[in-house]
Design an enzyme around this catalytic site. Structure first.
Site, PDB file in Angstrom:
ATOM      1  N   LYS A   1      23.235  32.287  33.865  1.00 11.90           N
ATOM      2  CA  LYS A   1      22.178  33.295  33.853  1.00 11.90           C
ATOM      3  C   LYS A   1      21.951  33.838  32.447  1.00 11.90           C
ATOM      4  O   LYS A   1      20.819  33.943  31.979  1.00 11.90           O
ATOM      5  CB  LYS A   1      22.516  34.433  34.819  1.00 11.90           C
ATOM      6  CG  LYS A   1      21.423  35.499  34.919  1.00 11.90           C
ATOM      7  CD  LYS A   1      21.804  36.621  35.879  1.00 11.90           C
ATOM      8  CE  LYS A   1      21.771  36.159  37.306  1.00 11.90           C
ATOM      9  NZ  LYS A   1      21.943  37.296  38.262  1.00 11.90           N
TER      10      LYS A   1
ATOM     11  N   GLU B   1      33.078  29.539  29.441  1.00 13.15           N
ATOM     12  CA  GLU B   1      33.435  28.203  29.919  1.00 13.15           C
ATOM     13  C   GLU B   1      32.214  27.290  29.970  1.00 13.15           C
ATOM     14  O   GLU B   1      32.252  26.133  29.520  1.00 13.15           O
ATOM     15  CB  GLU B   1      34.075  28.287  31.312  1.00 13.15           C
ATOM     16  CG  GLU B   1      35.360  29.084  31.365  1.00 13.15           C
ATOM     17  CD  GLU B   1      35.142  30.530  31.767  1.00 13.15           C
ATOM     18  OE1 GLU B   1      36.056  31.117  32.359  1.00 13.15           O
ATOM     19  OE2 GLU B   1      34.040  31.072  31.498  1.00 13.15           O
TER      20      GLU B   1
ATOM     21  N   GLY C   1      26.110  35.541  41.914  1.00  8.59           N
ATOM     22  CA  GLY C   1      26.484  34.168  41.598  1.00  8.59           C
ATOM     23  C   GLY C   1      26.991  33.380  42.786  1.00  8.59           C
ATOM     24  O   GLY C   1      26.576  32.239  43.017  1.00  8.59           O
ATOM     25  N   ARG C   2      27.886  33.957  43.582  1.00  7.87           N
ATOM     26  CA  ARG C   2      28.473  33.222  44.697  1.00  7.87           C
ATOM     27  C   ARG C   2      27.510  33.065  45.870  1.00  7.87           C
ATOM     28  O   ARG C   2      27.827  32.378  46.837  1.00  7.87           O
ATOM     29  CB  ARG C   2      29.765  33.891  45.133  1.00  7.87           C
ATOM     30  CG  ARG C   2      29.636  35.355  45.513  1.00  7.87           C
ATOM     31  CD  ARG C   2      31.010  36.022  45.600  1.00  7.87           C
ATOM     32  NE  ARG C   2      30.943  37.444  45.858  1.00  7.87           N
ATOM     33  CZ  ARG C   2      30.749  38.371  44.914  1.00  7.87           C
ATOM     34  NH1 ARG C   2      30.562  37.997  43.664  1.00  7.87           N
ATOM     35  NH2 ARG C   2      30.745  39.651  45.220  1.00  7.87           N
TER      36      ARG C   2
ATOM     37  N   GLU D   1      36.147  37.029  46.380  1.00  8.34           N
ATOM     38  CA  GLU D   1      35.502  37.770  45.301  1.00  8.34           C
ATOM     39  C   GLU D   1      34.664  38.913  45.860  1.00  8.34           C
ATOM     40  O   GLU D   1      34.461  39.933  45.192  1.00  8.34           O
ATOM     41  CB  GLU D   1      34.628  36.828  44.459  1.00  8.34           C
ATOM     42  CG  GLU D   1      34.245  37.404  43.101  1.00  8.34           C
ATOM     43  CD  GLU D   1      33.639  36.366  42.171  1.00  8.34           C
ATOM     44  OE1 GLU D   1      34.348  35.916  41.255  1.00  8.34           O
ATOM     45  OE2 GLU D   1      32.462  36.000  42.362  1.00  8.34           O
TER      46      GLU D   1
ATOM     47  N   HIS E   1      48.926  17.023  58.599  1.00  7.67           N
ATOM     48  CA  HIS E   1      50.105  16.386  58.026  1.00  7.67           C
ATOM     49  C   HIS E   1      50.583  17.133  56.777  1.00  7.67           C
ATOM     50  O   HIS E   1      51.340  16.576  55.977  1.00  7.67           O
ATOM     51  CB  HIS E   1      49.804  14.926  57.698  1.00  7.67           C
ATOM     52  CG  HIS E   1      49.532  14.094  58.917  1.00  7.67           C
ATOM     53  ND1 HIS E   1      50.519  13.373  59.549  1.00  7.67           N
ATOM     54  CD2 HIS E   1      48.403  13.914  59.646  1.00  7.67           C
ATOM     55  CE1 HIS E   1      50.007  12.757  60.609  1.00  7.67           C
ATOM     56  NE2 HIS E   1      48.719  13.069  60.684  1.00  7.67           N
TER      57      HIS E   1
ATOM     58  N   LYS F   1      38.547  38.345  31.042  1.00 10.56           N
ATOM     59  CA  LYS F   1      37.605  37.791  30.072  1.00 10.56           C
ATOM     60  C   LYS F   1      37.669  38.545  28.743  1.00 10.56           C
ATOM     61  O   LYS F   1      37.636  37.953  27.670  1.00 10.56           O
ATOM     62  CB  LYS F   1      36.173  37.858  30.629  1.00 10.56           C
ATOM     63  CG  LYS F   1      35.891  36.902  31.774  1.00 10.56           C
ATOM     64  CD  LYS F   1      34.443  37.018  32.203  1.00 10.56           C
ATOM     65  CE  LYS F   1      34.087  36.045  33.300  1.00 10.56           C
ATOM     66  NZ  LYS F   1      32.656  36.150  33.704  1.00 10.56           N
TER      67      LYS F   1
END
Length: 547
Positions: A212, A218, A272-273, A358, A390, A512
């Site tokens: 954005k 990152e 964002g999510r 979050e 398993h 951050k």
């Protein structure tokens, strides 16, 4: 508003729970032969069986009374009306507008200096541009700098700009155009980028930069590495043909070398999510095609309408949310397993980890005055069946922790190979039965003959492990949209009941800020003056000595 755990409805649930703690699912089913059909609901192609929960009808009545006391209905109306319910950021929460109908009228009160606008109209303008772009790329009409069509698409983002679109693409990969390779890079670890680019032809590769602000550390580190890779092979003049952006930061995008016409925007009322439905999902649209992407939006839209209008007793997101509150706050469960029996959903639990943890991983009440004195968001985890059987099902069946679980399955497979699907679903149904009813010690010899007496308890199963079963006809785009919206709204309901803000994420910010300072110290030419704690100082010094 009273503290949640001081509400009469909360106190009544505490007393009710004590009366149910010793009742087993075996007993509850014996007492009510119709239970398997009573505790069910369905909407938008999803069938929910919640009969294998440690509840009776009174439980659900009391949970709904708690929801009413927390003013859930008003909160739902406020969200859909575009009120600024994300108060710490002074933003509306309108991800539902991303999947609204083309003719919908969703007035959004913009800042004072801007006029009110129809959010749905804005959304569809971007969707139409995405559709046009996707058709050009998928048909081979979008050509790279050398005149070659695009064969590889690499989405560069992180968090909601990676997990959501990647999950949706993987879930609907059976509907994808197989001569178009879709990859996702998120981790700032150089290995992720290096392995993704391995074997790709720069002349046939398109990058989507999802950020954005175009400043996310990152994402921009990976974007700049991708740009260097491309420029080294094709020259700087190739950048406009091989990079597009999903961003609102026009100056930064332009400086990077991406044209305004190849930039797709979204809005501050999209968290964002919750953004996989927006231009952030461009890579998903490129993979599965515009028609399938729009069908996914339609499934989400149908669930929105169901959530907004259905009564609490028939409302799928509300039912799931209340059951989660029941175990989290009255049985002390601390995690919740997501167990899809479809390999295409192998990233579903990972995406829900972000959306849920979050959103509701908070400890401060909405009034900001105090921390909560009750549990909020659970740990979300899971893997597809039958792989999980398993791996970690042992702990769910015979461990000491209570772990409620959602089993998600489909009546039809996208890949009907032999008897694979029948065997998959046989395990699906058998596991919920085994978790609910277990195997009493006295029945062990009949099931496991020749078991020595000393080992009988090792082979006994207590049962009484709660599960929800979500069953649909087939994992198609519409169903995928409905399923994802179901969980989004479930999470919102729980945030209201726990009295936390579900749409900010301040918890990621401190790390951050500190990382920027540490990075300067790691890259310093001389010996930096370290002022951290003794552990962090020593670790930085060791890294600098070994790097």
């Amino acid at each position: 508003m009273s503290k949640r755990n001081k509400l009469p409805e909360w106190k009544a649930l505490e007393a009710h729970c004590k009366g149910l703690e010793k009742k087993t699912l075996t007993r509850l089913f014996a007492d009510d032969p119709e239970r398997g059909t009573t505790f069910t609901a369905q909407a938008c192609g999803l069938f929910l069986d919640y009969s294998k929960n440690r509840i009776v009808a009174e439980t659900m009545d009391r949970l709904r009374a708690l929801a009413d006391a927390c003013e859930l209905r008003g909160a739902i109306d406020a969200m859909f009306a575009g009120e600024r319910i994300n108060q710490t950021e002074n933003r509306a929460v309108l991800h539902t507008a991303l999947r609204a109908a083309r003719d919908a009228d969703i007035p959004y009160p913009a800042p004072p200096e801007e006029p009110e606008y129809n959010a749905a109209e804005k959304v569809w303008k971007v969707l139409d541009r995405m559709t046009k772009f996707a058709k050009r790329v998928r048909s081979g009409k979008w050509l790279g700098a050398t005149g070659s069509p695009i064969r590889n698409v690499v989405n560069i983002g992180i968090g909601g700009s990676d997990l959501g679109p990647k999950m949706a693409y993987e879930a609907l990969k059976g509907y994808s155009q197989r001569d178009l390779r879709i990859e996702f890079v998120s981790n700032v670890d150089g290995t992720h980028m290096a392995e993704t680019l391995q074997g790709l032809d720069p002349a046939e590769t398109l990058f989507i930069i999802c950020s954005k602000t175009f400043t996310t550390q990152e994402t921009m580190t990976n974007a700049n590495s991708a740009r260097t890779w491309l420029v080294d092979a094709l020259g700087a003049e190739a950048v406009p043909k091989h990079f597009v952006a999903v961003s609102t930061a026009a100056p930064e995008v332009k400086e990077f070398g991406i044209k305004a016409s190849n930039t797709f925007g979204f809005w501050d009322w999209v968290g964002g999510r919750y953004s996989m439905w927006s231009a952030v999902g461009l890579a998903t649209m490129l993979g599965i095609g515009p028609d399938n992407f729009l069908a996914m939006l339609a499934g989400g839209r149908a669930m929105d309408e169901h959530f907004r209008t259905a009564g609490l007793s028939e409302n799928l997101p509300v039912i799931l949310a209340l059951l989660g509150v029941w175990y989290n706050n009255f049985f002390g469960a601390e995690s919740h397993a997501i167990l899809p029996y479809d390999q295409y959903l192998h990233r579903f639990a990972a995406h829900l980890q972000q959306v849920d943890m979050e959103s509701n991983g908070k400890s401060v009440r909405r009034d900001g005055k105090k921390e909560v004195s009750w549990q909020t968001g659970p740990v979300i985890w899971g893997e597809p069946g039958t792989n999980g059987q398993h791996a970690f099902y042992q702990l769910i069946h015979q461990g000491t922790k209570l772990i409620p679980a959602d089993f998600i399955g489909f009546c039809k497979s996208q890949n009907p190979v032999g008897d694979h699907h029948a065997k998959l679903m046989a395990n699906f149904f058998a596991q919920t039965e085994a978790l609910a009813f277990g195997l009493p010690a006295e029945d062990v010899p009949a099931t496991f003959p020749d078991t020595p007496k000393a080992f009988v308890l090792h082979k006994a199963f207590a049962g009484n492990r709660p599960t929800n079963t979500i069953l649909a006809r087939k994992l198609d785009p519409y169903t995928m949209g409905a399923l994802m919206a179901l969980y989004e709204h479930k999470i919102f309901v729980q945030g209201i009941i726990w009295d936390v803000f579900s749409f900010d994420q301040w918890g990621v910010q401190l790390g951050k800020i500190l990382a920027k300072k540490v990075l300067e110290e790691l890259e310093a030419k001389g010996e930096p003056e370290l002022a951290h704690d003794s552990s962090t100082n020593a670790l930085i010094e060791r890294f600098r000595a070994e790097a």
